[in-house]
Design an enzyme around this catalytic site. Structure first.
Site, PDB file in Angstrom:
ATOM      1  CG  ASP A 136      -0.223  -0.210   2.521  1.00 40.28           C
ATOM      2  OD1 ASP A 136       1.026  -0.110   2.517  1.00 40.28           O
ATOM      3  OD2 ASP A 136      -0.892  -0.468   3.530  1.00 40.28           O
ATOM      4  CG  ASP A 271      16.485  -4.030  -1.796  1.00 35.40           C
ATOM      5  OD1 ASP A 271      17.038  -5.138  -1.677  1.00 35.40           O
ATOM      6  OD2 ASP A 271      15.493  -3.701  -1.127  1.00 35.40           O
TER       7      ASP A 271
HETATM    8  P1  AMP Z   1      12.538  -3.031   2.356  1.00 33.39           P
HETATM    9  O1  AMP Z   1      12.076  -4.205   3.143  1.00 33.39           O
HETATM   10  O2  AMP Z   1      12.257  -1.724   2.997  1.00 33.39           O
HETATM   11  O3  AMP Z   1      13.936  -3.117   1.904  1.00 33.39           O
HETATM   12  O4  AMP Z   1      11.632  -3.032   1.054  1.00 33.39           O
HETATM   13  C1  AMP Z   1      11.789  -3.889  -0.041  1.00 33.39           C
HETATM   14  C2  AMP Z   1      10.900  -3.422  -1.169  1.00 33.39           C
HETATM   15  O5  AMP Z   1       9.528  -3.522  -0.806  1.00 33.39           O
HETATM   16  C3  AMP Z   1      11.124  -1.971  -1.583  1.00 33.39           C
HETATM   17  O6  AMP Z   1      10.976  -1.874  -2.954  1.00 33.39           O
HETATM   18  C4  AMP Z   1      10.037  -1.252  -0.839  1.00 33.39           C
HETATM   19  O7  AMP Z   1       9.697  -0.037  -1.439  1.00 33.39           O
HETATM   20  C5  AMP Z   1       8.890  -2.258  -0.921  1.00 33.39           C
HETATM   21  N1  AMP Z   1       7.922  -2.086   0.170  1.00 33.39           N
HETATM   22  C6  AMP Z   1       8.081  -2.393   1.476  1.00 33.39           C
HETATM   23  N2  AMP Z   1       6.995  -2.059   2.191  1.00 33.39           N
HETATM   24  C7  AMP Z   1       6.108  -1.524   1.320  1.00 33.39           C
HETATM   25  C8  AMP Z   1       4.781  -0.990   1.435  1.00 33.39           C
HETATM   26  N3  AMP Z   1       4.140  -0.913   2.599  1.00 33.39           N
HETATM   27  N4  AMP Z   1       4.217  -0.535   0.313  1.00 33.39           N
HETATM   28  C9  AMP Z   1       4.825  -0.583  -0.870  1.00 33.39           C
HETATM   29  N5  AMP Z   1       6.067  -1.083  -1.045  1.00 33.39           N
HETATM   30  C10 AMP Z   1       6.699  -1.541   0.028  1.00 33.39           C
HETATM   31 MG    MG Z   2      14.572  -1.194   1.275  1.00 29.52          MG
END
Ligand code: AMP
Ligand code: MG
Length: 503
Positions: A136, A271
């Site tokens: 979301d 990432d």
């Molecule tokens: P992260 O766990 O923060 O490294 O996120 C990994 C990927 O998932 C990234 O591309 C984030 O932008 C995406 N992501 C994580 N949480 C959300 C969320 N609530 N809504 C949309 N994308 C998300």
């Molecule tokens: Mg991230």
């Protein structure tokens, strides 16, 4: 606008944009970003603003009290002359190529120049973007408090990190499956505005290499060098190699700091690896309490423990290998790239030993120090010892009362009564060797104490501390959050009034 920022955008001016303008979820090709407007929030309210970051950006406390500030930093108003956007990147997650990821819950507002520094500002939790995939684009109060407190705490610990400017409630409810058991519940939505010279990640480059898009890859690498590594000179094959070398050095510096303070990132996917060597994306991170190389705060990584404390330096190397692969098309010289990785492998061990030696107050470099450190690590893991307390208390040892080391250290042991028999004997032997080794150093007890307290923090954001701040905030009480924010600005100072947080 009620306040003024010196806006100077580079990223969305100099780099190729997504030609599709609609905010729909999709694969974005041959572009570094897509325009995305933050979602309107229903009842935004600021919880906390960092005075230091305001100052860094050229703003005042008065600015932070204005309507426009609240609206801009919760996404309800777009700064004049700016075009918010989400960045496109990919990444290796838990060792596997995951394809396109991108800013799924972050939207970049603008770049600001102040006092000769350039800052990119982004909102985390500001709604969906083309990269939101099935989620979301929102964030909840819990995770936002964790990012807000920890990124500033890390800064004051001297660890390279992205920063945070503000923490706000959106006033909206966000649906979350907290226990991953299919039971959804509503949580308070929140938005952190975070700040860094750049939010580019290893995955920002990998995405173009993976698609064979050498043109955009080169554009982005050249952009990065021009804007963030200008001292390396004009882009060329040699400069690309020097670029990787410096990214490797910065990554090493960052991870050695993590090991020093006991920070475990928890999700070191490519990432989440900043191209500037900053700690980025505070998710399920945690702080070592019991000294344990095998510990990870990430419950989804409990089986393989890929991102456990003890492996963090090697994971940086693994991630650098992915970046080297991504840069290969521009360099076409595998030997040169491999040499950098080999160098990292050797240097990280040297850097680790130096850091650990310094934690022990050893500043001369002697050849047997590695064994002394290794033996200490084994003992620490045999004894259930609080890392922060142990190293901090170590500084209080005095040469003339050395034999009584136990009374100085004992609070660091979870069960001091279990430090008995063979274990106690092994500890005593180790302390004898340590005492003899310290005698070689020229520093007095007093001077050594001062030096050791500069590298062994007294206050870190222990997991239960963040949790207390969260539980209170959930009930509308932000006092603990404010108290911790202030406490963690001086992690190396004694702060006698805050002794309860040192336990
Ligand atoms: P992260 O766990 O923060 O490294 O996120 C990994 C990927 O998932 C990234 O591309 C984030 O932008 C995406 N992501 C994580 N949480 C959300 C969320 N609530 N809504 C949309 N994308 C998300
Ligand atoms: Mg991230």
């Amino acid at each position: 606008m009620d306040f003024k920022l010196n806006i100077k955008d580079h990223f969305n001016i100099e780099l190729p944009e997504d030609s599709i303008k609609e905010n729909t979820r999709r694969q974005v090709k041959e572009a570094c970003f897509s325009y995305a407007i933050p979602k309107k929030t229903s009842k935004p309210a600021l919880i906390h603003v960092s005075l230091e970051m305001l100052t860094e950006l050229g703003l005042t406390e008065e600015d932070a009290k204005t309507h426009d500030f609240l609206n801009v930093f919760t996404g309800n108003k777009v700064l004049e002359g700016t075009k918010p956007y989400a960045m496109c990147y990919g990444g290796h997650q838990f060792g596997n190529w995951a394809g396109q990821l991108g800013d799924g819950r972050a939207i970049n507002l603008a770049e600001v120049t102040h006092n000769n520094k350039n800052w990119a500002i982004q909102l985390k939790g500001a709604g969906e973007t083309p990269y939101s995939r099935t989620a979301d684009g929102l964030a909840v109060l819990r995770s936002s408090i964790r990012e807000y407190l920890c990124s500033e705490a890390m800064h004051y610990l001297g660890v390279p990190t992205t920063r945070a400017l503000s923490l706000a409630l959106s006033g909206d409810q966000v649906l979350r499956d907290v226990l991953y058991n299919g039971n959804h519940a509503y949580d308070k939505g929140a938005i952190v505005s975070r700040v860094a010279p750049s939010f580019l990640r290893f995955g920002s480059y990998e995405i173009f290499a993976s698609r064979g898009d050498k043109k955009t890859l080169k554009t982005l690498v050249d952009y990065t060098i021009k804007n963030h590594y200008a001292h390396l000179g004009n882009p060329s094959k040699e400069v690309y190699i020097a670029f990787l070398k410096e990214v490797a050095k910065r990554g090493m510096d960052m991870v050695i700091h993590w090991q020093r303070v006991g920070f475990v990132h928890g999700v070191m996917n490519t990432d989440n690896m900043s191209i500037l060597g900053l700690t980025i994306d505070y998710g399920p991170y945690g702080w070592l309490e019991g000294y344990d190389h095998g510990w990870t705060p990430n419950t989804t990584d409990r089986t393989h423990k890929r991102y456990r404390y003890g492996t963090q330096p090697q994971i940086v190397l693994w991630n650098l290998l992915q970046l080297a692969n991504a840069l290969y098309p521009l360099v076409e010289d595998a030997t040169a790239l491999e040499a950098i990785l080999m160098e990292y492998r050797e240097e990280v061990q040297v850097a680790y030993l130096k850091m650990m030696s310094n934690k022990l107050g050893l500043f001369e470099e002697l050849k047997d120090d590695a064994v002394l450190v290794e033996d200490l690590e084994k003992l620490l893991q045999r004894s259930e010892t609080d890392m922060t307390l142990f190293f901090r208390n170590l500084a209080d040892l005095k040469m003339e009362t050395w034999a009584d080391w136990f009374s100085v250290i004992k609070d660091a042991f979870y069960s001091p009564e279990e430090i008995a028999g063979d274990l106690k004997e092994d500890w005593t032997k180790w302390f004898q060797r340590y005492g003899e080794r310290l005698a070689v150093e020229t520093l007095s007890d007093k001077a050594r104490k001062v030096e050791m307290k500069k590298v062994n923090p007294k206050y870190v954001l222990r997991n239960y501390m963040a949790q207390l701040a969260i539980d209170a905030a959930d009930n509308g009480d932000y006092s603990i959050l404010g108290e911790l924010f202030e406490l963690l600005k001086q992690p190396y100072a004694e702060q006698p009034d805050a002794e309860k947080w040192f336990a």
